[in-house]
Scaffold this active site. Structure first.
Site, short mmCIF file in Angstrom:
data_model
loop_
_atom_site.label_atom_id
_atom_site.label_comp_id
_atom_site.label_asym_id
_atom_site.label_seq_id
_atom_site.Cartn_x
_atom_site.Cartn_y
_atom_site.Cartn_z
N MET A 159 8.39 1.23 21.11
CA MET A 159 9.38 1.87 20.24
C MET A 159 9.20 1.48 18.78
SD MET A 159 11.09 4.05 21.86
CE MET A 159 12.12 4.47 20.46
N GLY A 192 11.15 -2.28 22.69
CA GLY A 192 12.36 -2.61 23.43
C GLY A 192 13.01 -1.37 24.02
N HIS A 240 2.36 3.41 24.36
CA HIS A 240 2.22 3.61 25.80
C HIS A 240 3.37 4.49 26.30
CE1 HIS A 240 4.75 -0.30 26.66
NE2 HIS A 240 5.40 0.59 25.95
#
Length: 201
Positions: free
Chosen positions: A105, A75, A129
């Site tokens: 995250m 998020g 990523h």
């Protein structure tokens, strides 16, 4: 039908607890919290971060060790870093379990856990990523340039954190996060995001 059951999926919402005051119904999530277990489940945003930090503050006052169950697609970066900073400053033991999925995250938070206490269930996955550009990105050439620079700075911060906690070089992390990098539980342990494949029980 008893109120202690969720009529949508028939799973119990409450559990019967016996204490010095006798038997009483307690919500399962409340029972888990009292035992030092927190759930980091769903999209990470400011509201989740505030709720999570508030719970951690209560557990810190009680000087409790904590178990954190993670199942999240990630998020907001700022919210995730709030949670990460709180976890890093916690004075007592923290054990983390990846159950299902820890991406973006959530994967960084998992990696940032206390070494030797970062576990993943056998069929869970991790994904890392680069930071993503939010929808609606636009504006003047100058504002676009500033936004791009800010994203690159955020990438550098996040990749430095991942490098620190995985034992990888920043260059290795840069390469690993270039695209969506999905990992099995075995691969997550090998990469250094988790320490061991283990059940919660």
């Amino acid at each position: 039908m008893s109120d202690s059951y969720n009529t949508n999926n028939m799973l119990p919402k409450n559990v019967m607890i016996e204490d010095c005051k006798g038997n009483r119904d307690t919500e399962i999530i409340t029972h888990q919290f009292k035992n030092g277990r927190l759930f980091l489940v769903g999209t990470i945003d400011q509201r989740m971060a505030v709720d999570f930090i508030s719970a951690m503050l209560v557990l810190a006052e009680e000087q409790k060790d904590v178990e954190i169950i993670i199942d999240s697609p990630g998020g907001e970066v700022s919210a995730g870093l709030m949670i990460y900073d709180i976890l890093k400053s916690y004075k007592y033991k923290i054990t983390m379990y990846c159950t299902g999925f820890a991406a973006s995250m959530a994967a960084l938070i998992l990696a940032g856990g206390q070494k030797g206490r970062r576990f993943i269930l056998p069929h869970s996955q991790v994904m890392i990523h680069e930071p993503l550009i939010s929808s609606g990105f636009g504006g003047s050439a100058t504002s676009i340039e500033k936004t791009a620079q800010s994203i690159l700075e955020t990438k550098a911060v996040l990749n430095k954190i991942l490098a620190e906690h995985t034992g990888r070089s920043v260059n290795e992390i840069n390469k690993a996060t270039k695209d969506d990098n999905f990992m099995t539980s075995e691969e997550a342990v090998q990469f250094g995001i988790c320490d061991e494949i283990r059940s919660i029980f």
